[in-house]
Design a protein around this motif. Structure first.
Motif, mmCIF file in Angstrom:
data_model
loop_
_atom_site.group_PDB
_atom_site.id
_atom_site.type_symbol
_atom_site.label_atom_id
_atom_site.label_comp_id
_atom_site.label_asym_id
_atom_site.label_seq_id
_atom_site.Cartn_x
_atom_site.Cartn_y
_atom_site.Cartn_z
ATOM 1 N N MET A 26 37.965 45.187 43.714
ATOM 2 C CA MET A 26 38.077 46.545 43.146
ATOM 3 C C MET A 26 36.824 47.349 43.491
ATOM 4 S SD MET A 26 39.027 47.510 39.258
ATOM 5 C CE MET A 26 37.394 47.659 38.568
ATOM 6 N N ASN A 27 37.009 48.592 43.825
ATOM 7 C CA ASN A 27 35.855 49.354 44.293
ATOM 8 C C ASN A 27 35.233 50.208 43.197
ATOM 9 O OD1 ASN A 27 37.444 51.608 43.989
ATOM 10 N ND2 ASN A 27 38.081 51.620 46.102
ATOM 11 N N TRP A 31 35.739 51.359 32.061
ATOM 12 C CA TRP A 31 37.045 51.709 31.516
ATOM 13 C C TRP A 31 38.162 51.284 32.445
ATOM 14 C CZ3 TRP A 31 40.192 54.958 34.296
ATOM 15 C CH2 TRP A 31 39.580 55.751 35.273
ATOM 16 N N LEU A 32 37.867 51.303 33.774
ATOM 17 C CA LEU A 32 38.878 50.888 34.735
ATOM 18 C C LEU A 32 39.200 49.405 34.582
ATOM 19 C CD1 LEU A 32 38.224 52.560 38.188
ATOM 20 C CD2 LEU A 32 40.317 52.595 36.843
ATOM 21 N N LEU A 33 38.201 48.598 34.291
ATOM 22 C CA LEU A 33 38.442 47.167 34.100
ATOM 23 C C LEU A 33 39.371 46.940 32.915
ATOM 24 C CD1 LEU A 33 34.845 45.791 34.677
ATOM 25 C CD2 LEU A 33 36.807 45.489 36.177
ATOM 26 N N LYS A 34 39.176 47.748 31.866
ATOM 27 C CA LYS A 34 40.046 47.622 30.694
ATOM 28 C C LYS A 34 41.492 47.904 31.067
ATOM 29 C CE LYS A 34 36.886 48.731 26.951
ATOM 30 N NZ LYS A 34 36.473 49.684 25.936
ATOM 31 N N TYR A 35 41.685 48.897 31.914
ATOM 32 C CA TYR A 35 43.055 49.297 32.249
ATOM 33 C C TYR A 35 43.700 48.406 33.309
ATOM 34 C CZ TYR A 35 42.833 53.416 29.342
ATOM 35 O OH TYR A 35 42.731 54.255 28.274
ATOM 36 N N GLU A 36 42.909 47.653 34.039
ATOM 37 C CA GLU A 36 43.521 46.820 35.075
ATOM 38 C C GLU A 36 44.534 45.856 34.458
ATOM 39 O OE1 GLU A 36 40.838 44.451 37.397
ATOM 40 O OE2 GLU A 36 42.155 44.537 39.138
ATOM 41 N N GLU A 37 44.121 45.219 33.363
ATOM 42 C CA GLU A 37 45.019 44.281 32.692
ATOM 43 C C GLU A 37 46.224 45.012 32.135
ATOM 44 O OE1 GLU A 37 43.101 41.803 29.748
ATOM 45 O OE2 GLU A 37 45.071 41.183 29.002
#
Lengths: 145, 114
Positions: free
Chosen positions: A1-2, B87-93
């Motif tokens: 992921m970037n 916040w993107l990591l939270k939404y990946e799942e």
């Protein structure tokens, strides 16, 4: 992921039209709004939504605005929550027919996919790799002490 | 569970690194902290001009100044960038779950049709 966007693809055994209709249906058990505490949805361009999602024991309210609704090809909306710190992130859901199946792609990004957004992305990719090198070498240095 | 602290402002950081001199400063500091005068040396500009660049990087949270005895030291400050897209990591799942559900929904429908 970037670290600027996430992109996830799936192949779904159904037509793009059927999948599109499920994606914008707040009540469909196959759709992304299902299981919410509350959903208010107006899936047309400039329509708004409210989506309250329960996670880790509390409610996370989400608000957004539909920017593109192009059945059965694409639907795009802004997405704002506490997690985005009130910034408008962008969710883009695209559908490409593959015979009887459809390849769907979900992109969730902090920046739009235009020239400015792409420059943001380049900048971030550069800086993160520069820092990754820096901190990898620092860690190996401290572990030797 | 990923812990998120205050994130860097993406626009401020992007503006900070849009300049070639500032990128070179970051690259130099990626090798380790250094005296301001040492970092400035290869650039053909006044120390005042150089410090303006340093201030831009400081405001973006990318570098910080400290003192070691009499020396003024510059170093990279990683925290804002590490957390920037937390916040993107939270939404990946979240999105993976939603797409799994979408797939299963239609897979079941197809089963029923057989």
């Amino acid at each position: 992921m970037n670290f600027v966007d996430i992109t996830i693809a799936r192949t779904i055994p159904a037509s793009a039209e059927k999948i599109f209709d499920v994606w914008i249906d707040p009540k469909s058990p196959g759709g992304p709004w299902f299981g919410a505490e509350r959903v208010i949805l107006d899936p047309v361009v400039d329509g708004l939504f409210y989506f309250a999602f329960k996670h880790e024991g509390r409610i996370w309210p989400h608000y957004g605005r539909f920017t593109q609704v192009d059945r059965p090809r694409l639907v795009e909306y802004t997405w704002m929550s506490e997690a985005t710190k009130g910034a408008e992130s962008i969710v883009t859901f695209t559908l490409e027919p593959r015979g009887e199946q459809t390849e769907v792609t979900l992109r969730h990004s902090g920046v739009p996919d235009d020239e400015l957004g792409r420059r943001h992305k380049e900048g971030w990719t550069w800086i993160l790799s520069a820092l990754a090198d820096a901190f990898a070498s620092r860690r190996s240095a401290t572990s030797q002490t | 569970m990923v812990q998120c602290r205050a994130t860097a402002n993406i626009d401020t950081v992007t503006a900070a690194i849009s300049d070639r001199t500032r990128r070179a400063i970051v690259e130099r500091l990626a090798r380790g902290p250094a005296r301001i005068s040492d970092v400035a040396e290869p650039f053909s500009m006044s120390l005042t001009g150089f410090c303006k660049h340093v201030r831009v990087l400081e405001r973006a949270g990318l570098v910080r100044r400290s003192r070691r005895g009499r020396n003024k030291i510059l170093e990279l400050s990683p925290e804002p960038l590490r957390d920037v897209a937390c916040w993107l990591l939270k939404y990946e799942e979240f999105w993976n779950n939603r797409l799994d559900r979408l797939e299963q929904f239609f897979a079941k429908q197809k089963q029923k049709e057989k």
